[in-house]
Design a protein around this motif. Sequence first.
Motif, PDB file in Angstrom:
ATOM      1  N   THR A  86       0.820  -1.226   0.000  1.00  0.00           N
ATOM      2  CA  THR A  86       0.000   0.000   0.000  1.00  0.00           C
ATOM      3  C   THR A  86       0.850   1.270   0.000  1.00  0.00           C
ATOM      4  O   THR A  86       0.365   2.340  -0.335  1.00  0.00           O
ATOM      5  CB  THR A  86      -0.932   0.023   1.225  1.00  0.00           C
ATOM      6  OG1 THR A  86      -0.137  -0.024   2.422  1.00  0.00           O
ATOM      7  CG2 THR A  86      -1.882  -1.155   1.210  1.00  0.00           C
ATOM      8  N   LYS A 197      -2.637   5.821   1.842  1.00  0.00           N
ATOM      9  CA  LYS A 197      -2.260   4.409   1.644  1.00  0.00           C
ATOM     10  C   LYS A 197      -3.452   3.470   1.735  1.00  0.00           C
ATOM     11  O   LYS A 197      -3.417   2.358   1.202  1.00  0.00           O
ATOM     12  CB  LYS A 197      -1.193   4.012   2.663  1.00  0.00           C
ATOM     13  CG  LYS A 197       0.172   4.623   2.395  1.00  0.00           C
ATOM     14  CD  LYS A 197       1.172   4.306   3.493  1.00  0.00           C
ATOM     15  CE  LYS A 197       2.504   5.006   3.241  1.00  0.00           C
ATOM     16  NZ  LYS A 197       3.483   4.746   4.314  1.00  0.00           N
ATOM     17  N   SER A 198      -4.509   3.906   2.399  1.00  0.00           N
ATOM     18  CA  SER A 198      -5.690   3.051   2.551  1.00  0.00           C
ATOM     19  C   SER A 198      -6.817   3.419   1.576  1.00  0.00           C
ATOM     20  O   SER A 198      -7.888   2.824   1.601  1.00  0.00           O
ATOM     21  CB  SER A 198      -6.214   3.122   3.988  1.00  0.00           C
ATOM     22  OG  SER A 198      -6.644   4.431   4.296  1.00  0.00           O
ATOM     23  N   LYS A 200      -8.130   3.527  -2.205  1.00  0.00           N
ATOM     24  CA  LYS A 200      -7.932   3.020  -3.567  1.00  0.00           C
ATOM     25  C   LYS A 200      -8.495   4.030  -4.566  1.00  0.00           C
ATOM     26  O   LYS A 200      -9.597   4.547  -4.369  1.00  0.00           O
ATOM     27  CB  LYS A 200      -8.628   1.674  -3.738  1.00  0.00           C
ATOM     28  CG  LYS A 200      -8.060   0.564  -2.860  1.00  0.00           C
ATOM     29  CD  LYS A 200      -8.886  -0.704  -2.984  1.00  0.00           C
ATOM     30  CE  LYS A 200      -8.361  -1.777  -2.032  1.00  0.00           C
ATOM     31  NZ  LYS A 200      -9.200  -2.999  -2.058  1.00  0.00           N
ATOM     32  N   ARG A 207      -3.227   2.930  -5.064  1.00  0.00           N
ATOM     33  CA  ARG A 207      -3.656   3.754  -3.936  1.00  0.00           C
ATOM     34  C   ARG A 207      -3.405   5.239  -4.199  1.00  0.00           C
ATOM     35  O   ARG A 207      -2.561   5.616  -5.005  1.00  0.00           O
ATOM     36  CB  ARG A 207      -2.875   3.349  -2.674  1.00  0.00           C
ATOM     37  CG  ARG A 207      -2.872   1.854  -2.407  1.00  0.00           C
ATOM     38  CD  ARG A 207      -4.157   1.408  -1.764  1.00  0.00           C
ATOM     39  NE  ARG A 207      -4.256  -0.041  -1.673  1.00  0.00           N
ATOM     40  CZ  ARG A 207      -4.903  -0.687  -0.719  1.00  0.00           C
ATOM     41  NH1 ARG A 207      -5.493  -0.003   0.246  1.00  0.00           N
ATOM     42  NH2 ARG A 207      -4.978  -1.995  -0.715  1.00  0.00           N
TER      43      ARG A 207
END
Length: 309
Positions: A86, A197-198, A200, A207
């Motif tokens: 990620t 990073k989390s 999408k 990401r």
Amino acid sequence: MTDEKIVIGAGTPYPLNGILSIPNEPNGLLPAIVLVHGSGPGNMDSKAGNTYLFKDLAEGLSEKGIAVLRYDKRTFVYGKEMKDDTGMSVKEETIEDAILAAELLRKDSRIDSNKIFIIGHSFGGMLAPRIDAEGGNFAGLILMAGSPRKLEEIMISQNDDLLDSLNWLLKMIARKQITALSAKFENLYNLNDEEAKSTKVLGKYVRAYYFKEMGEHPAGDYLRKLDKPVFILQGEKDVQAKVEKDFEGYKKILDDKRNATFKLYPNLNHMFMPSIYGNILKAQKEYKVAQKLDKQVISDISDWIHSIA
């Protein structure tokens, strides 16, 4: 020329196969070039359909007394292993390996360590100034069909171009998708790194952090500080990089710099080969036609390097 098999990043978690093309009759220490890929996974020849841009560059430039290093892109070899990371950025995807390639050339006794250059094509051209600043330490930069714009700006712009080529029904569907993507990009720089990073933005794996990290290091910031030679090339019929937004954008950034050289090539596409369709929808179809890199481009790059070296 002689093609020698090499490994970039030997001893690291991501060793990459490559080829160093050496001129047959070197006259003293050789100038050398590191080739840096465009976007997406790419092999050492930069194969796109039935075109092989990096292979053509290596063959053409080594014939003119310049050593050329090309290698498989990390995501081409290790894409499956990297897709769940990620925190992946252009650093892991491209920058680290380009710097390792430059270091490998500096250790070669046949190469003049003060005459190592970078050629970045497309996405690689966008990253070349950063690669240079973060450890490449090149004698000069050659940007082929690059862009000073942010990646997300280019993607939206290319999608808008695609819209113009669609019928009304497909256009309606595509416009909704583009609007949704634009909305994700609008909030990009308001996210902290962990949020990015989390989040999408494209498919299952890409990401927001990938775009955010790259966007926080714009090419223009590096180019404005650059005091070494830079050569910017683009084809007039390029449907992926835009003359008015990208080629002219570089000119605005480098307007007062004597170290910058620019050349626009009539009727050449994104691969610096003759344009066939001139339509972004047919780009992949165009690359299926077996063509070679324009010889004038090879001559111009060679002449520019030798004028510096």
